[in-house]
Design a protein around this motif. Structure first.
Motif, PDB file in Angstrom:
ATOM      1  N   PHE A  89       0.834  -1.208   0.000  1.00 57.86           N
ATOM      2  CA  PHE A  89       0.000   0.000   0.000  1.00 57.86           C
ATOM      3  C   PHE A  89       0.867   1.256   0.000  1.00 57.86           C
ATOM      4  N   THR A  90       1.869   1.306   0.871  1.00 56.32           N
ATOM      5  CA  THR A  90       2.698   2.505   0.966  1.00 56.32           C
ATOM      6  C   THR A  90       3.575   2.683  -0.279  1.00 56.32           C
ATOM      7  N   VAL A  91       4.079   1.571  -0.827  1.00 58.14           N
ATOM      8  CA  VAL A  91       4.888   1.677  -2.052  1.00 58.14           C
ATOM      9  C   VAL A  91       4.023   2.144  -3.220  1.00 58.14           C
ATOM     10  N   ALA A  92       2.796   1.640  -3.309  1.00 55.54           N
ATOM     11  CA  ALA A  92       1.913   2.035  -4.402  1.00 55.54           C
ATOM     12  C   ALA A  92       1.642   3.531  -4.361  1.00 55.54           C
ATOM     13  N   PHE A  93       1.477   4.083  -3.151  1.00 52.98           N
ATOM     14  CA  PHE A  93       1.297   5.526  -3.046  1.00 52.98           C
ATOM     15  C   PHE A  93       2.576   6.267  -3.412  1.00 52.98           C
ATOM     16  N   HIS A  94       3.715   5.717  -2.961  1.00 54.68           N
ATOM     17  CA  HIS A  94       4.985   6.424  -3.152  1.00 54.68           C
ATOM     18  C   HIS A  94       5.419   6.441  -4.615  1.00 54.68           C
ATOM     19  N   ILE A  95       5.309   5.313  -5.293  1.00 53.81           N
ATOM     20  CA  ILE A  95       5.952   5.164  -6.596  1.00 53.81           C
ATOM     21  C   ILE A  95       5.380   6.114  -7.646  1.00 53.81           C
ATOM     22  N   VAL A  96       4.117   6.512  -7.490  1.00 60.69           N
ATOM     23  CA  VAL A  96       3.528   7.388  -8.503  1.00 60.69           C
ATOM     24  C   VAL A  96       4.151   8.784  -8.475  1.00 60.69           C
ATOM     25  N   LEU A 119      -5.776   5.506   6.564  1.00 61.84           N
ATOM     26  CA  LEU A 119      -6.526   6.711   6.891  1.00 61.84           C
ATOM     27  C   LEU A 119      -5.696   7.976   6.638  1.00 61.84           C
ATOM     28  N   VAL A 120      -4.454   7.959   7.115  1.00 60.88           N
ATOM     29  CA  VAL A 120      -3.608   9.146   6.978  1.00 60.88           C
ATOM     30  C   VAL A 120      -3.245   9.394   5.521  1.00 60.88           C
ATOM     31  N   TYR A 121      -2.898   8.333   4.797  1.00 60.12           N
ATOM     32  CA  TYR A 121      -2.490   8.495   3.408  1.00 60.12           C
ATOM     33  C   TYR A 121      -3.614   9.061   2.554  1.00 60.12           C
ATOM     34  N   PHE A 122      -4.811   8.503   2.698  1.00 59.58           N
ATOM     35  CA  PHE A 122      -5.905   8.999   1.877  1.00 59.58           C
ATOM     36  C   PHE A 122      -6.262  10.439   2.236  1.00 59.58           C
ATOM     37  N   ALA A 123      -6.118  10.797   3.517  1.00 62.13           N
ATOM     38  CA  ALA A 123      -6.424  12.170   3.911  1.00 62.13           C
ATOM     39  C   ALA A 123      -5.359  13.143   3.415  1.00 62.13           C
ATOM     40  N   VAL A 124      -4.083  12.856   3.740  1.00 61.48           N
ATOM     41  CA  VAL A 124      -3.008  13.796   3.428  1.00 61.48           C
ATOM     42  C   VAL A 124      -2.725  13.832   1.928  1.00 61.48           C
ATOM     43  N   PHE A 125      -2.456  12.651   1.349  1.00 57.93           N
ATOM     44  CA  PHE A 125      -2.092  12.629  -0.059  1.00 57.93           C
ATOM     45  C   PHE A 125      -3.301  12.877  -0.953  1.00 57.93           C
ATOM     46  N   GLY A 126      -4.483  12.542  -0.461  1.00 56.05           N
ATOM     47  CA  GLY A 126      -5.688  12.876  -1.212  1.00 56.05           C
ATOM     48  C   GLY A 126      -5.839  14.372  -1.376  1.00 56.05           C
ATOM     49  N   MET A 127      -5.580  15.111  -0.284  1.00 53.14           N
ATOM     50  CA  MET A 127      -5.658  16.573  -0.376  1.00 53.14           C
ATOM     51  C   MET A 127      -4.554  17.125  -1.275  1.00 53.14           C
ATOM     52  N   GLY A 128      -3.359  16.495  -1.211  1.00 48.62           N
ATOM     53  CA  GLY A 128      -2.275  16.939  -2.083  1.00 48.62           C
ATOM     54  C   GLY A 128      -2.601  16.755  -3.551  1.00 48.62           C
ATOM     55  N   VAL A 129      -3.184  15.615  -3.879  1.00 42.50           N
ATOM     56  CA  VAL A 129      -3.553  15.353  -5.271  1.00 42.50           C
ATOM     57  C   VAL A 129      -4.645  16.315  -5.725  1.00 42.50           C
ATOM     58  N   LEU A 130      -5.607  16.574  -4.860  1.00 40.16           N
ATOM     59  CA  LEU A 130      -6.660  17.526  -5.215  1.00 40.16           C
ATOM     60  C   LEU A 130      -6.084  18.919  -5.469  1.00 40.16           C
ATOM     61  N   TYR A 131      -5.083  19.299  -4.667  1.00 41.47           N
ATOM     62  CA  TYR A 131      -4.454  20.600  -4.869  1.00 41.47           C
ATOM     63  C   TYR A 131      -3.723  20.647  -6.213  1.00 41.47           C
ATOM     64  N   ILE A 132      -3.039  19.559  -6.559  1.00 41.13           N
ATOM     65  CA  ILE A 132      -2.361  19.506  -7.861  1.00 41.13           C
ATOM     66  C   ILE A 132      -3.377  19.606  -8.989  1.00 41.13           C
ATOM     67  N   LEU A 133      -4.497  18.922  -8.863  1.00 40.56           N
ATOM     68  CA  LEU A 133      -5.533  18.988  -9.892  1.00 40.56           C
ATOM     69  C   LEU A 133      -6.101  20.402 -10.020  1.00 40.56           C
ATOM     70  N   ARG A 134      -6.214  21.086  -8.900  1.00 38.66           N
ATOM     71  CA  ARG A 134      -6.702  22.481  -8.965  1.00 38.66           C
ATOM     72  C   ARG A 134      -5.689  23.371  -9.679  1.00 38.66           C
ATOM     73  N   LEU A 135      -4.397  23.140  -9.438  1.00 39.78           N
ATOM     74  CA  LEU A 135      -3.377  23.901 -10.156  1.00 39.78           C
ATOM     75  C   LEU A 135      -3.457  23.621 -11.645  1.00 39.78           C
ATOM     76  N   MET A 136      -3.663  22.357 -11.998  1.00 39.57           N
ATOM     77  CA  MET A 136      -3.749  21.996 -13.410  1.00 39.57           C
ATOM     78  C   MET A 136      -5.001  22.569 -14.071  1.00 39.57           C
ATOM     79  N   ALA A 137      -6.045  22.759 -13.286  1.00 38.24           N
ATOM     80  CA  ALA A 137      -7.300  23.261 -13.853  1.00 38.24           C
ATOM     81  C   ALA A 137      -7.190  24.710 -14.297  1.00 38.24           C
ATOM     82  N   HIS A 138      -6.250  25.451 -13.713  1.00 38.90           N
ATOM     83  CA  HIS A 138      -6.050  26.837 -14.143  1.00 38.90           C
ATOM     84  C   HIS A 138      -5.352  26.851 -15.497  1.00 38.90           C
ATOM     85  N   ALA A 139      -5.849  27.645 -16.390  1.00 40.82           N
ATOM     86  CA  ALA A 139      -5.259  27.717 -17.724  1.00 40.82           C
ATOM     87  C   ALA A 139      -3.865  28.321 -17.646  1.00 40.82           C
ATOM     88  N   PRO A 140      -2.921  27.796 -18.426  1.00 40.74           N
ATOM     89  CA  PRO A 140      -1.592  28.407 -18.460  1.00 40.74           C
ATOM     90  C   PRO A 140      -1.670  29.804 -19.042  1.00 40.74           C
TER      91      PRO A 140
END
Length: 474
Positions: A19-26, A419-440
Motif C-alpha cells: 500500500f505505501t509503495v503504491a502511493f509512493h511510486i507514482v 486513513l492518513v495516506y488517503f487524507a493527506v495525499f488525497g488533499m495533495g492530489v486535489l491541490y495539484i488537480l486544482r493547479l492543473m485546472a487553471h489555464a496556463p
C-alpha cells in the motif's frame, strides 16, 4: 481480534508495504519526468527567448514542488517499515543494500535538495545561467535517485557479487557486480522511460483539457505538442525496452515469466501466446483462454517451435500468485500499446495540420492522463509479486524475512496508514488537480494569423471559423 484470527502477520505486513509503495511510486515516476521537462522548458526559453516556454516553466514548477514534497514524505515512511515489519530482511541484506541506499541519499537526494531552493525561488535572485544549472541538477538528481533505488531493487531480483558470512548475512564481495547486476540496466531504462511517458501523458492531458476550452491558448498548444512528440517518440522505445527486459527476465527469473504468460504446462514444440483467460492455480490451467499458437515462443525465443518450460516443472511452494502477475502484466502491456496508438494518432493529426483542431484526439489524451500511473503500478506489481515467494530471489524467502510481530499490531498500523495516506495525499492530489485546472498563461499572442487570440484581449469575431483558419504552429 476474531477478525484477524485467520490472517497471518506476514500477509498484513506485505499489504502494508504494498500500500505505501503504491502511493509512493507514482510521485517519483511523475517528478523524474517533470524535472526533465522543466529543464527542457527553461533551456528552450533561454535559447529562443519565447515567453511561452517561461510561462510553462512557472506553471509546472508549482506542480513539481508539490509532487516532489509528497514523494519525499511517502518515501520516508517506507524506510521505517524495513525496521518495524522486515527486520530479518534488513539484518540479512543490510551489508549489501544499506550502503547503496546511503549512496542514493548522498549523491541524489542531497543534489536535489541542494539545488531545489534555487530552482523554486531563485529565478529573480541569481543569474539565468545559474538558475538553469540548478534546474538541470534537480533533473539529474532525480535520475540518480532512480539509478540507486533500481539498483537496490534489481539486486533483490538478480542477486550477484555477494558472499554469506557466518551470521547468515549477505556481504559484498564485488561492488561492481552488485550495483550493475544482470537485470539492473534493463530495469533502469524501462523505469526512466516509463517516468517520461507518465509525465508526457499528464502534460498532454492538461494541454488537451485547456485546448478543449480555448483552442487558441499558446501555452496549452505548446505543452500538448511537446507531450505528443514525447509520446510518439518514446512509446515505441518503451515497447522495445520492455521486450529486452522480458528476455532478461526469462533468463534470470523464468518462473516469473511462466506466471506472466500463464504457462502452467510445458510446451516442447512451441508455446502459445495467451491473450486473455482466467488462470486457475488449483487446476493448473488458464480457463477460457484466447491464445495465438506458438507466438509466445516466437517472442521469447525468436523461434516458432522453441520449447518453453511451464510451472509444472516448478514446485508449487515456489509459484508466485499467478492470477495477479498474469493480469497486471496484461494491464501494463495494454496501456503501453494504447500510448503508442495515441502517439501515432497525434502524428497523423500533426501531418494534416490539425493537431489542435481534433477534439476527439484531445478527449482521448485527456482520458489517457492517468494511464501512465496505472501502467507503472501494474509493472511494479508484475515485478514484485512475480518475485514471490522470495524477497531476495532464490535466496531469502518472504516468510523468513518478516519481523516477529503479531497480526493485530500490523493491522493497527496498516489501518492508520490507510486513513492518513488517503487524507493527506488525497488533499495533495486535489491541490495539484486544482493547479492543473487553471489555464496556463496564454504567452505569445498572434501565433495564428487570421485567428483572434483571447490572450491579447481581442474578442473573436463571430464570422471567424476557427477550424477553417487554424494553422499548424508546432
Amino acid at each position: 481480534m476474531d477478525l484477524l484470527s485467520g490472517i497471518d502477520a506476514i500477509v498484513l505486513a506485505r499489504a502494508q508495504f504494498g500500500f505505501t509503495v503504491a502511493f509512493h511510486i507514482v510521485f517519483p515516476a511523475f517528478s523524474i519526468g517533470l524535472a526533465s521537462y522543466l529543464a527542457v522548458l527553461e533551456g528552450l526559453w533561454l535559447f529562443t527567448g519565447r515567453e511561452v516556454y517561461l510561462n510553462l516553466f512557472k506553471y509546472w514548477l508549482k506542480i513539481f514542488a508539490v509532487a516532489f514534497a509528497m514523494g519525499v514524505v511517502s518515501g520516508i515512511v517506507m524506510s521505517y517499515q524495513f525496521g518495524t515489519n522486515w527486520s530479518v530482511w534488513s539484518d540479512k541484506t543490510g551489508p549489501v543494500l544499506g550502503p547503496m541506499m546511503a549512496y542514493e541519499v548522498l549523491s541524489a537526494f542531497f543534489l536535489e535538495a541542494g539545488f531545489l531552493g534555487v530552482m523554486l525561488f531563485g529565478m529573480n535572485k541569481v543569474g539565468r545561467g545559474l538558475h538553469f544549472i540548478a534546474t538541470l541538477m534537480v533533473a539529474v538528481g532525480t535520475c540518480f535517485s532512480a539509478f540507486w533505488i533500481l539498483s537496490v531493487n534489481s539486486w533483490m531480483q538478480t542477486p550477484t557479487g555477494y558472499a554469506v558470512n557466518a551470521q547468515g548475512q549477505f556481504v559484498p564481495a564485488d561492488w561492481w557486480a552488485i550495483v550493475f547486476n544482470p537485470s539492473f540496466p534493463y530495469r533502469l531504462v524501462h523505469m526512466v522511460l516509463a517516468a517520461y511517458l507518465t509525465t508526457a501523458l499528464v502534460v498532454g492531458a492538461v494541454g488537451a483539457w485547456h485546448l478543449l476550452r480555448d483552442r487558441a491558448n499558446a501555452g496549452a498548444r505548446t505543452m500538448f505538442s511537446m507531450a505528443m512528440w514525447m509520446l510518439a517518440c518514446v512509446a515505441p522505445l518503451q515497447i522495445l525496452a520492455g521486450d529486452a527486459h522480458g528476455l532478461n527476465t526469462l533468463e534470470h527469473q523464468p518462473v516469473k515469466v511462466m506466471a506472466m504468460e500463464g504457462h502452467f504446462q510445458s510446451h516442447p514444440d512451441g508455446a502459445p501466446l495467451v491473450l486473455f483467460g482466467l488462470p486457475d492455480e488449483q487446476a493448473a490451467t488458464v480457463r477460457y483462454a484466447i491464445e495465438i499458437p506458438k507466438l509466445s515462443s516466437l517472442i521469447l525465443k525468436h523461434s516458432l517451435n522453441a520449447p518453453l518450460k511451464g510451472l509444472d516443472t516448478v514446485p508449487r511452494q515456489d509459484w508466485p500468485p499467478v492470477p495477479i502477475v498474469f493480469w497486471s502484466f496484461r494491464v501494463m502491456v495494454a496501456i503501453g500499446f494504447a500510448m503508442l496508438g495515441l502517439g501515432l494518432w497525434s502524428l497523423w493529426a500533426r501531418l494534416r495540420g490539425r493537431l489542435y483542431a481534433m477534439p476527439w484526439l484531445h478527449r482521448a489524451a485527456l482520458a489517457m492522463g492517468p494511464a501512465g500511473f496505472v501502467a507503472v503500478l501494474a509493472g511494479w506489481i508484475t515485478t514484485e509479486v512475480g518475485r514471490q515467494p522470495y524477497t531476495v530471489y532464490g535466496l531469502l524467502r518472504t516468510a523468513d524475512s518478516v519481523s516477529p510481530l503479531q497480526a493485530p499490531a500490523v493491522a493497527a498500523s496498516l489501518l492508520a496508514f490507510v486513513l492518513v495516506y488517503f487524507a493527506v495525499f488525497g488533499m495533495g492530489v486535489l491541490y495539484i488537480l486544482r493547479l492543473m485546472a487553471h489555464a496556463p498563461h496564454p504567452g505569445e499572442p498572434g501565433l495564428e494569423p487570421g485567428l483572434p487570440v483571447r490572450a491579447a484581449g481581442v474578442t473573436p469575431a463571430p464570422a471567424v471559423d476557427p477550424d477553417r483558419h487554424l494553422q499548424p504552429a508546432e
